[in-house]
Design a protein around this motif. Structure first.
Motif, PDB file in Angstrom:
ATOM      1  N   HIS A 112       0.859  -1.193   0.000  1.00 54.90           N
ATOM      2  CA  HIS A 112       0.000   0.000   0.000  1.00 54.90           C
ATOM      3  C   HIS A 112       0.896   1.245   0.000  1.00 54.90           C
ATOM      4  O   HIS A 112       1.697   1.429   0.899  1.00 54.90           O
ATOM      5  N   LEU A 113       0.740   2.106  -0.995  1.00 55.84           N
ATOM      6  CA  LEU A 113       1.535   3.331  -1.091  1.00 55.84           C
ATOM      7  C   LEU A 113       0.739   4.506  -0.529  1.00 55.84           C
ATOM      8  O   LEU A 113      -0.491   4.544  -0.667  1.00 55.84           O
ATOM      9  N   PRO A 114       1.393   5.501   0.089  1.00 53.39           N
ATOM     10  CA  PRO A 114       0.680   6.680   0.602  1.00 53.39           C
ATOM     11  C   PRO A 114       0.022   7.464  -0.537  1.00 53.39           C
ATOM     12  O   PRO A 114       0.398   7.343  -1.700  1.00 53.39           O
ATOM     13  N   ALA A 115      -0.935   8.315  -0.181  1.00 52.51           N
ATOM     14  CA  ALA A 115      -1.730   9.046  -1.173  1.00 52.51           C
ATOM     15  C   ALA A 115      -0.905  10.071  -1.934  1.00 52.51           C
ATOM     16  O   ALA A 115      -1.245  10.431  -3.055  1.00 52.51           O
ATOM     17  N   PHE A 116       0.182  10.595  -1.330  1.00 59.01           N
ATOM     18  CA  PHE A 116       0.960  11.634  -2.019  1.00 59.01           C
ATOM     19  C   PHE A 116       1.904  11.070  -3.074  1.00 59.01           C
ATOM     20  O   PHE A 116       2.497  11.810  -3.825  1.00 59.01           O
ATOM     21  N   ILE A 117       2.048   9.761  -3.148  1.00 59.81           N
ATOM     22  CA  ILE A 117       2.867   9.154  -4.193  1.00 59.81           C
ATOM     23  C   ILE A 117       1.937   8.852  -5.354  1.00 59.81           C
ATOM     24  O   ILE A 117       0.963   8.125  -5.222  1.00 59.81           O
ATOM     25  N   THR A 118       2.264   9.439  -6.510  1.00 56.58           N
ATOM     26  CA  THR A 118       1.388   9.298  -7.680  1.00 56.58           C
ATOM     27  C   THR A 118       1.989   8.307  -8.669  1.00 56.58           C
ATOM     28  O   THR A 118       3.187   8.008  -8.657  1.00 56.58           O
TER      29      THR A 118
ATOM     30  N   ASP B 224       0.941  15.592  -9.712  1.00 54.15           N
ATOM     31  CA  ASP B 224       1.386  15.506  -8.320  1.00 54.15           C
ATOM     32  C   ASP B 224       0.749  16.669  -7.553  1.00 54.15           C
ATOM     33  O   ASP B 224       1.243  17.798  -7.566  1.00 54.15           O
TER      34      ASP B 224
END
Length: 148
Positions: A12-18, A24
């Protein structure tokens, strides 16, 4: 063929990583905040920098122009002593010497019976008129007559 995730990669990647190619939003927000902060700090600096000039203008000081020039010198030379001198000049009341002399001249004209504002002309006219000198009395005659 779908690429498999590396076993060490987080699932699961954080929301700020696009994803590649997406906008971005965190960088856009950071850029907007940075521009607003630079403009805000710049306006605050200029507002603080013109403080002595605004103080002198608000109080209708005689030395307003000097304070304004000192402020410009401080801005362009980055020598803070000019700003400090401008602030001190804006806080000090310099007496209105020309107004004081004008009142004195008006009073003297009134005493002399000259029309107000004609003191210099009346003095020039008096200098141009021939002056009659009193007769010269010899010293011996003045002593005998009791004038001395």
């Amino acid at each position: 063929m779908a690429e498999a995730l590396h076993p060490a990669a987080p699932h699961h990647l954080p929301a700020f990583i696009t994803s590649p190619g997406d906008t971005d939003y965190l960088m856009v927000a950071a850029g907007a905040i940075l521009v607003a902060a630079v403009l805000g700090v710049g306006l605050l600096f200029l507002r603080l920098h013109t403080l002595p000039e605004r103080m002198a203008h608000r109080a209708h000081k005689l030395q307003f122009e000097i304070v304004a020039v000192l402020g410009l010198l401080a801005l362009f030379t980055h020598m803070h002593i000019f700003w400090v001198l401008g602030l001190l000049l804006a806080l000090i009341d310099i007496p209105d010497i020309s107004g004081m002399f004008g009142r004195m001249a008006g009073a003297l004209e009134k005493i002399a019976g000259i029309a107000p504002g004609r003191g210099g002309q009346a003095a020039a006219e008096a200098d141009a008129a021939p002056v009659e000198e009193p007769p010269i009395v010899p010293e011996a005659t003045a002593v005998q007559s009791g004038q001395h």
